[in-house]
Design a protein around this motif. Structure first.
Motif, mmCIF file in Angstrom:
data_model
loop_
_atom_site.group_PDB
_atom_site.id
_atom_site.type_symbol
_atom_site.label_atom_id
_atom_site.label_comp_id
_atom_site.label_asym_id
_atom_site.label_seq_id
_atom_site.Cartn_x
_atom_site.Cartn_y
_atom_site.Cartn_z
ATOM 1 N N GLY A 1 0.814 -1.214 0.000
ATOM 2 C CA GLY A 1 0.000 0.000 0.000
ATOM 3 C C GLY A 1 0.840 1.253 0.000
ATOM 4 N N GLU A 2 0.166 2.385 0.148
ATOM 5 C CA GLU A 2 0.852 3.685 0.174
ATOM 6 C C GLU A 2 1.799 3.791 1.359
ATOM 7 O OE1 GLU A 2 -0.457 8.288 0.721
ATOM 8 O OE2 GLU A 2 -1.685 7.052 -0.608
ATOM 9 N N LYS A 3 1.347 3.284 2.529
ATOM 10 C CA LYS A 3 2.187 3.286 3.727
ATOM 11 C C LYS A 3 2.490 1.847 4.118
ATOM 12 C CE LYS A 3 1.895 6.395 6.910
ATOM 13 N NZ LYS A 3 1.492 7.180 8.069
ATOM 14 N N ALA A 4 3.702 1.602 4.542
ATOM 15 C CA ALA A 4 4.065 0.277 5.037
ATOM 16 C C ALA A 4 3.382 0.050 6.380
ATOM 17 C CB ALA A 4 5.580 0.174 5.185
ATOM 18 N N LYS A 5 2.937 -1.195 6.631
ATOM 19 C CA LYS A 5 2.294 -1.560 7.897
ATOM 20 C C LYS A 5 2.752 -2.947 8.318
ATOM 21 C CE LYS A 5 -1.820 1.255 7.555
ATOM 22 N NZ LYS A 5 -3.171 1.358 8.052
ATOM 23 N N PHE A 6 2.820 -3.134 9.628
ATOM 24 C CA PHE A 6 3.216 -4.437 10.157
ATOM 25 C C PHE A 6 2.115 -5.461 9.961
ATOM 26 C CE2 PHE A 6 5.687 -1.483 12.858
ATOM 27 C CZ PHE A 6 6.958 -1.978 12.633
ATOM 28 N N ARG A 7 2.481 -6.623 9.430
ATOM 29 C CA ARG A 7 1.609 -7.801 9.446
ATOM 30 C C ARG A 7 1.899 -8.587 10.711
ATOM 31 N NH1 ARG A 7 -1.433 -9.451 5.718
ATOM 32 N NH2 ARG A 7 -1.425 -8.610 3.638
ATOM 33 N N GLU A 8 3.189 -8.636 11.032
ATOM 34 C CA GLU A 8 3.628 -9.366 12.220
ATOM 35 C C GLU A 8 4.845 -8.650 12.786
ATOM 36 O OE1 GLU A 8 3.947 -13.901 12.879
ATOM 37 O OE2 GLU A 8 5.872 -13.298 12.010
ATOM 38 N N ARG A 9 4.838 -8.473 14.100
ATOM 39 C CA ARG A 9 6.022 -7.948 14.791
ATOM 40 C C ARG A 9 6.295 -8.856 15.967
ATOM 41 N NH1 ARG A 9 8.917 -2.331 16.016
ATOM 42 N NH2 ARG A 9 10.031 -3.146 14.215
ATOM 43 N N LEU A 10 7.417 -9.588 15.875
ATOM 44 C CA LEU A 10 7.883 -10.392 16.987
ATOM 45 C C LEU A 10 8.958 -9.581 17.699
ATOM 46 C CD1 LEU A 10 8.292 -13.889 15.288
ATOM 47 C CD2 LEU A 10 6.326 -12.986 16.524
ATOM 48 N N VAL A 11 8.722 -9.291 18.958
ATOM 49 C CA VAL A 11 9.678 -8.566 19.784
ATOM 50 C C VAL A 11 10.369 -9.630 20.633
ATOM 51 C CG1 VAL A 11 9.995 -6.726 21.480
ATOM 52 C CG2 VAL A 11 8.100 -6.590 19.820
ATOM 53 N N ILE A 12 11.577 -9.976 20.250
ATOM 54 C CA ILE A 12 12.295 -11.082 20.900
ATOM 55 C C ILE A 12 13.347 -10.479 21.829
ATOM 56 C CG2 ILE A 12 13.661 -13.156 20.536
ATOM 57 C CD1 ILE A 12 12.350 -13.241 17.687
ATOM 58 N N CYS A 13 13.058 -10.537 23.113
ATOM 59 C CA CYS A 13 13.940 -9.949 24.119
ATOM 60 C C CYS A 13 15.063 -10.915 24.473
ATOM 61 C CB CYS A 13 13.147 -9.584 25.370
ATOM 62 S SG CYS A 13 11.888 -8.323 25.053
ATOM 63 N N ASP A 14 16.253 -10.364 24.686
ATOM 64 C CA ASP A 14 17.413 -11.190 25.003
ATOM 65 C C ASP A 14 17.259 -11.906 26.335
ATOM 66 O OD1 ASP A 14 18.844 -10.566 22.668
ATOM 67 O OD2 ASP A 14 19.572 -8.710 23.552
ATOM 68 N N SER A 15 16.589 -11.283 27.285
ATOM 69 C CA SER A 15 16.448 -11.847 28.632
ATOM 70 C C SER A 15 15.097 -12.526 28.799
ATOM 71 C CB SER A 15 16.591 -10.736 29.676
ATOM 72 O OG SER A 15 16.367 -11.257 30.969
ATOM 73 N N GLN A 16 15.076 -13.533 29.645
ATOM 74 C CA GLN A 16 13.808 -14.170 30.014
ATOM 75 C C GLN A 16 13.133 -13.435 31.161
ATOM 76 O OE1 GLN A 16 15.439 -18.567 29.597
ATOM 77 N NE2 GLN A 16 13.289 -18.520 30.097
ATOM 78 N N ASN A 17 13.853 -12.527 31.807
ATOM 79 C CA ASN A 17 13.297 -11.795 32.937
ATOM 80 C C ASN A 17 12.585 -10.549 32.437
ATOM 81 O OD1 ASN A 17 14.431 -13.623 34.748
ATOM 82 N ND2 ASN A 17 16.349 -12.471 34.833
ATOM 83 N N PHE A 18 11.274 -10.519 32.630
ATOM 84 C CA PHE A 18 10.491 -9.364 32.233
ATOM 85 C C PHE A 18 10.093 -8.599 33.485
ATOM 86 C CE2 PHE A 18 9.952 -12.048 28.529
ATOM 87 C CZ PHE A 18 10.084 -11.130 27.498
ATOM 88 N N ASP A 19 10.336 -7.314 33.449
ATOM 89 C CA ASP A 19 9.950 -6.454 34.560
ATOM 90 C C ASP A 19 8.428 -6.455 34.676
ATOM 91 O OD1 ASP A 19 9.244 -3.955 35.981
ATOM 92 O OD2 ASP A 19 11.410 -3.644 35.932
#
Length: 156
Positions: A131-149
């Motif tokens: 389309g005219e503007k790019a858009k996310f179909r999928e965004r995987l946010v893969i954090c280096d740590s397993q510890n999430f605040d």
């Protein structure tokens, strides 16, 4: 892939970080197609093929609901983020969808001015560039740590 496609992908990446960092969260869901997938997970869980994450959404509507909950229902300590996004690797474009990878670093700034390194990792994206503007179909946010605040409230 041409320069225009690369520019649209880079603009999406910049707009994404700015919307979160500038507390314009209502703009965040509009950067996704309606039938999208957004997941925040750890590298370990991703490597083990575990499909769900700390944050998991399968539609733009779910992202909009998350923003509404952040604004109206959830109570969390005042905070903001600053994203630093590394070089964007466009791995390919197929049928109007770009496969993109980039590294990120997020600093959390608390209401008292304290700053901490909050998260590092990589984004693995499928971006609709048809389309005219790019858009996310999928965004995987893969954090280096397993510890999430426990203060993971705002999208990464």
């Amino acid at each position: 892939m041409n320069a225009e496609t690369r520019n649209r992908i880079e603009a999406l990446m910049g707009d994404y970080a700015a919307a979160i960092d500038d507390d314009r969260l209502e703009e965040w869901p509009d950067m996704f197609v309606d039938d999208c997938r957004y997941v925040v997970t750890s590298r370990q869980n991703h490597l083990e093929g575990l499909p769900h994450g700390t944050i998991y959404a399968t539609s733009k509507g779910m992202l909009t609901d998350r923003v509404s909950a952040l604004r109206d229902a959830n109570i969390y300590e005042a905070q903001s983020y600053r994203h630093i996004v590394g070089s964007i690797q466009i791995l390919g474009v197929d049928n109007g969808v770009a496969t993109v990878r980039s590294n990120f670093l997020v600093v959390r700034i608390m209401h008292n001015g304290e700053m901490i390194l909050f998260a590092t990792g990589c984004y693995q994206d499928k971006i609709d560039v048809s389309g005219e503007k790019a858009k996310f179909r999928e965004r995987l946010v893969i954090c280096d740590s397993q510890n999430f605040d426990t203060l993971l409230a705002i999208p990464l």
